[in-house]
Design a protein around this motif. Structure first.
Motif, PDB file in Angstrom:
ATOM      1  N   ARG A   1       0.826  -1.109  -0.022  1.00 53.39           N
ATOM      2  CA  ARG A   1      -0.083   0.143  -0.070  1.00 53.39           C
ATOM      3  C   ARG A   1       0.909   1.225   0.027  1.00 53.39           C
ATOM      4  O   ARG A   1       0.615   2.176  -0.486  1.00 53.39           O
ATOM      5  CB  ARG A   1      -0.923  -0.128   1.245  1.00 53.39           C
ATOM      6  CG  ARG A   1      -2.254  -1.322   0.955  1.00 53.39           C
ATOM      7  CD  ARG A   1      -2.677  -1.313   2.312  1.00 53.39           C
ATOM      8  NE  ARG A   1      -3.521   0.105   2.546  1.00 53.39           N
ATOM      9  CZ  ARG A   1      -4.123   0.264   3.605  1.00 53.39           C
ATOM     10  NH1 ARG A   1      -3.917  -0.966   4.659  1.00 53.39           N
ATOM     11  NH2 ARG A   1      -4.762   1.300   3.844  1.00 53.39           N
ATOM     12  N   LEU A   2       1.863   1.054   0.690  1.00 52.98           N
ATOM     13  CA  LEU A   2       3.009   2.312   0.827  1.00 52.98           C
ATOM     14  C   LEU A   2       3.492   2.580  -0.478  1.00 52.98           C
ATOM     15  O   LEU A   2       3.667   3.826  -1.055  1.00 52.98           O
ATOM     16  CB  LEU A   2       3.930   2.239   1.795  1.00 52.98           C
ATOM     17  CG  LEU A   2       3.477   2.500   3.334  1.00 52.98           C
ATOM     18  CD1 LEU A   2       4.473   1.967   4.089  1.00 52.98           C
ATOM     19  CD2 LEU A   2       3.046   3.848   3.444  1.00 52.98           C
TER      20      LEU A   2
ATOM     21  N   GLY B   1      15.459   4.687  -4.523  1.00 48.64           N
ATOM     22  CA  GLY B   1      14.361   3.352  -5.105  1.00 48.64           C
ATOM     23  C   GLY B   1      13.100   3.576  -4.827  1.00 48.64           C
ATOM     24  O   GLY B   1      12.308   2.721  -5.251  1.00 48.64           O
ATOM     25  N   PHE B   2      12.617   4.485  -3.907  1.00 50.21           N
ATOM     26  CA  PHE B   2      11.243   4.605  -3.478  1.00 50.21           C
ATOM     27  C   PHE B   2      10.296   5.500  -4.219  1.00 50.21           C
ATOM     28  O   PHE B   2       9.257   5.930  -3.917  1.00 50.21           O
ATOM     29  CB  PHE B   2      11.207   4.996  -2.029  1.00 50.21           C
ATOM     30  CG  PHE B   2       9.951   5.065  -1.336  1.00 50.21           C
ATOM     31  CD1 PHE B   2       9.216   6.043  -0.941  1.00 50.21           C
ATOM     32  CD2 PHE B   2       9.373   3.827  -1.076  1.00 50.21           C
ATOM     33  CE1 PHE B   2       7.936   6.131  -0.154  1.00 50.21           C
ATOM     34  CE2 PHE B   2       8.103   3.622  -0.529  1.00 50.21           C
ATOM     35  CZ  PHE B   2       7.409   4.921  -0.070  1.00 50.21           C
TER      36      PHE B   2
ATOM     37  N   ALA C   1       3.501   5.853  -2.821  1.00 51.74           N
ATOM     38  CA  ALA C   1       4.540   6.459  -3.252  1.00 51.74           C
ATOM     39  C   ALA C   1       4.603   6.863  -4.743  1.00 51.74           C
ATOM     40  O   ALA C   1       4.901   7.708  -5.246  1.00 51.74           O
ATOM     41  CB  ALA C   1       5.812   5.792  -2.945  1.00 51.74           C
ATOM     42  N   GLU C   2       4.165   5.707  -5.498  1.00 53.33           N
ATOM     43  CA  GLU C   2       3.718   5.843  -6.839  1.00 53.33           C
ATOM     44  C   GLU C   2       3.129   7.172  -7.359  1.00 53.33           C
ATOM     45  O   GLU C   2       3.299   7.791  -8.232  1.00 53.33           O
ATOM     46  CB  GLU C   2       3.144   4.711  -7.368  1.00 53.33           C
ATOM     47  CG  GLU C   2       3.843   4.158  -8.769  1.00 53.33           C
ATOM     48  CD  GLU C   2       3.230   2.895  -9.341  1.00 53.33           C
ATOM     49  OE1 GLU C   2       2.436   2.917 -10.172  1.00 53.33           O
ATOM     50  OE2 GLU C   2       3.721   1.957  -8.877  1.00 53.33           O
ATOM     51  N   GLU C   3       2.062   7.237  -6.438  1.00 56.94           N
ATOM     52  CA  GLU C   3       1.143   8.399  -6.879  1.00 56.94           C
ATOM     53  C   GLU C   3       1.639   9.722  -6.327  1.00 56.94           C
ATOM     54  O   GLU C   3       1.536  10.696  -6.954  1.00 56.94           O
ATOM     55  CB  GLU C   3      -0.236   8.200  -5.818  1.00 56.94           C
ATOM     56  CG  GLU C   3      -1.249   7.636  -6.330  1.00 56.94           C
ATOM     57  CD  GLU C   3      -2.492   7.681  -5.673  1.00 56.94           C
ATOM     58  OE1 GLU C   3      -3.082   8.720  -5.171  1.00 56.94           O
ATOM     59  OE2 GLU C   3      -2.900   6.508  -5.357  1.00 56.94           O
ATOM     60  N   ARG C   4       2.640   9.509  -5.447  1.00 57.89           N
ATOM     61  CA  ARG C   4       3.301  10.794  -4.857  1.00 57.89           C
ATOM     62  C   ARG C   4       4.134  11.608  -6.241  1.00 57.89           C
ATOM     63  O   ARG C   4       4.247  12.863  -6.114  1.00 57.89           O
ATOM     64  CB  ARG C   4       4.318  10.549  -3.741  1.00 57.89           C
ATOM     65  CG  ARG C   4       5.268  11.559  -3.196  1.00 57.89           C
ATOM     66  CD  ARG C   4       6.494  11.136  -2.683  1.00 57.89           C
ATOM     67  NE  ARG C   4       7.470  10.405  -3.446  1.00 57.89           N
ATOM     68  CZ  ARG C   4       8.764  10.686  -3.337  1.00 57.89           C
ATOM     69  NH1 ARG C   4       8.996  11.213  -2.084  1.00 57.89           N
ATOM     70  NH2 ARG C   4       9.682   9.992  -4.035  1.00 57.89           N
ATOM     71  N   SER C   5       4.583  10.638  -7.029  1.00 64.26           N
ATOM     72  CA  SER C   5       5.435  11.499  -7.952  1.00 64.26           C
ATOM     73  C   SER C   5       4.539  12.406  -8.961  1.00 64.26           C
ATOM     74  O   SER C   5       5.104  13.478  -9.398  1.00 64.26           O
ATOM     75  CB  SER C   5       6.128  10.151  -8.891  1.00 64.26           C
ATOM     76  OG  SER C   5       4.825   9.523  -9.486  1.00 64.26           O
TER      77      SER C   5
END
Length: 172
Positions: free
Chosen positions: A135-136, A170-171, A140-144
């Motif tokens: 889920r994190l 890497g995150f 994190a993907e959305e964060r970009s």
């Protein structure tokens, strides 16, 4: 306001992940990699929360992202509570299991397949930690999308030297 709660809770969770009882869980239950991965992801997310706080006023999407993050952080906190309870209860379960008479096969089989079996419980906890990690990763993907800046922070964990956290590449 939500990000302040999240940021504070993230710091508490990061500290809890470094606590002696969780370190004992890592060793006994074989979840060291999962705990370390979770610790790293949470530290990295914490590094962008300050920027998210400033930008959320302008962006409903960012507010939504912070809401999702808040849910995952609360779930991670609940799992750590469960982990701690399991660690404290395990000696009691073992003592109870030893009292079962040898001839009572049905009780033994029932105990083996129940949630009180440490093997089942450990597997469930490891699965829960991995799910939080997944889920994190999605968060994190959305964060970009928001182009949040990572802020270098000094992480203070009780009983350890303060360290500067440089977010991992890497995150992203």
């Amino acid at each position: 306001m939500a990000e302040l709660v999240v940021s504070g809770l993230l710091q508490v969770i990061i500290e809890r992940l470094a606590s002696p009882i969780l370190e004992q869980c890592e060793l006994l239950w074989g979840v060291r990699d999962e705990i370390e991965n979770l610790r790293s992801k949470l530290s990295t997310i914490q590094a962008v929360l300050e920027d998210a706080e400033e930008q959320q006023v302008k962006s409903k999407a960012l507010q939504n992202w912070l809401g999702k993050l808040k849910c995952v952080v609360y779930d991670a906190d609940d799992i750590l509570d469960d982990f701690t309870i399991e660690m404290e209860a395990e000696p009691k379960v073992e003592a109870k299991r030893k009292k079962v008479e040898i001839g009572d096969c049905f009780k033994k089989v029932g105990t083996f397949f129940s949630a009180s079996n440490p093997l089942v419980s450990r597997s469930n906890m490891a699965d829960k930690i991995k799910e939080i990690g997944r889920r994190l990763d999605a968060i994190a993907e959305e964060r970009s999308k928001f182009h949040l800046k990572e802020v270098e922070r000094v992480l203070e964990i009780q009983g350890r030297e303060p360290s500067v956290h440089s977010p991992s590449v890497g995150f992203m």
